[in-house]
Design a protein around this motif. Structure first.
Motif, PDB file in Angstrom:
ATOM      1  N   ASP A  25       0.849  -1.177   0.000  1.00 48.20           N
ATOM      2  CA  ASP A  25       0.000   0.000   0.000  1.00 48.20           C
ATOM      3  C   ASP A  25       0.892   1.236   0.000  1.00 48.20           C
ATOM      4  O   ASP A  25       1.190   1.815   1.034  1.00 48.20           O
ATOM      5  N   LEU A  26       1.340   1.599  -1.177  1.00 49.82           N
ATOM      6  CA  LEU A  26       2.295   2.685  -1.370  1.00 49.82           C
ATOM      7  C   LEU A  26       1.542   3.928  -1.812  1.00 49.82           C
ATOM      8  O   LEU A  26       0.675   3.848  -2.676  1.00 49.82           O
ATOM      9  N   ILE A  27       1.844   5.067  -1.219  1.00 46.73           N
ATOM     10  CA  ILE A  27       1.224   6.300  -1.678  1.00 46.73           C
ATOM     11  C   ILE A  27       2.285   7.151  -2.350  1.00 46.73           C
ATOM     12  O   ILE A  27       3.467   7.045  -2.059  1.00 46.73           O
ATOM     13  N   GLN A  39       9.004   3.761   5.464  1.00 45.95           N
ATOM     14  CA  GLN A  39       7.899   4.062   6.367  1.00 45.95           C
ATOM     15  C   GLN A  39       8.133   5.467   6.918  1.00 45.95           C
ATOM     16  O   GLN A  39       9.188   5.730   7.491  1.00 45.95           O
ATOM     17  N   ARG A  47      -3.291  15.526   1.154  1.00 41.28           N
ATOM     18  CA  ARG A  47      -4.094  14.648   0.295  1.00 41.28           C
ATOM     19  C   ARG A  47      -3.150  14.204  -0.822  1.00 41.28           C
ATOM     20  O   ARG A  47      -2.729  15.007  -1.642  1.00 41.28           O
ATOM     21  N   ARG A  51      -5.938  10.231  -1.366  1.00 39.94           N
ATOM     22  CA  ARG A  51      -5.973   9.625  -0.039  1.00 39.94           C
ATOM     23  C   ARG A  51      -5.658  10.686   1.015  1.00 39.94           C
ATOM     24  O   ARG A  51      -4.683  11.407   0.900  1.00 39.94           O
ATOM     25  N   VAL A  53      -4.275  12.009   4.370  1.00 36.17           N
ATOM     26  CA  VAL A  53      -3.233  11.644   5.319  1.00 36.17           C
ATOM     27  C   VAL A  53      -3.249  12.703   6.417  1.00 36.17           C
ATOM     28  O   VAL A  53      -3.085  13.882   6.154  1.00 36.17           O
ATOM     29  N   ASP A  57      -0.204  10.088  11.066  1.00 37.24           N
ATOM     30  CA  ASP A  57      -0.363   8.866  10.272  1.00 37.24           C
ATOM     31  C   ASP A  57       0.984   8.467   9.691  1.00 37.24           C
ATOM     32  O   ASP A  57       1.841   9.311   9.437  1.00 37.24           O
ATOM     33  N   SER A  58       1.147   7.177   9.462  1.00 33.69           N
ATOM     34  CA  SER A  58       2.360   6.717   8.802  1.00 33.69           C
ATOM     35  C   SER A  58       1.965   5.960   7.546  1.00 33.69           C
ATOM     36  O   SER A  58       0.866   5.419   7.449  1.00 33.69           O
ATOM     37  N   ALA A  59       2.857   5.947   6.589  1.00 38.65           N
ATOM     38  CA  ALA A  59       2.595   5.290   5.318  1.00 38.65           C
ATOM     39  C   ALA A  59       3.913   4.907   4.668  1.00 38.65           C
ATOM     40  O   ALA A  59       4.981   5.369   5.073  1.00 38.65           O
ATOM     41  N   LEU A  60       3.818   4.077   3.650  1.00 38.64           N
ATOM     42  CA  LEU A  60       4.988   3.697   2.865  1.00 38.64           C
ATOM     43  C   LEU A  60       5.050   4.576   1.620  1.00 38.64           C
ATOM     44  O   LEU A  60       4.059   4.742   0.921  1.00 38.64           O
ATOM     45  N   VAL A  61       6.215   5.150   1.374  1.00 39.08           N
ATOM     46  CA  VAL A  61       6.442   5.984   0.198  1.00 39.08           C
ATOM     47  C   VAL A  61       7.785   5.607  -0.420  1.00 39.08           C
ATOM     48  O   VAL A  61       8.620   4.970   0.225  1.00 39.08           O
TER      49      VAL A  61
END
Length: 80
Positions: A25-27, A39, A47, A51, A53, A57-61
């Motif tokens: 789930d890469l943004i 991470q 945005r 999506r 954010v 929040d944390s995410a994979l980029v």
């Protein structure tokens, strides 16, 4: 007169298909070949690609995108 149909034996090969990596789930922009996602934790509301954010929040980029976000001040500072 009919000729008997000769059936060739079914050749079964073991499953030697290359493993496809599980989708991540890469943004943001996609990864380049050989890159691994990072991470990151966000410091501001953004945005990205439709999506939402939120801060914290944390995410994979991708590493390149993480560098851009860090330079712009959108990522939270973490101490390793």
């Amino acid at each position: 007169m009919t000729t008997p149909a000769t059936k060739k034996p079914a050749t079964t090969t073991p499953a030697t298909e290359p493993e496809t990596p599980t989708p991540v789930d890469l943004i943001g922009p996609p990864l380049r070949p050989g890159q691994t996602p990072e991470q990151v934790a966000f410091a501001h509301h953004l945005r990205i690609g439709g999506r939402e954010v939120r801060p914290g929040d944390s995410a994979l980029v991708s590493p390149d995108y993480a560098r851009q976000l860090r330079t712009s001040g959108y990522l939270a500072r973490t101490r390793g």
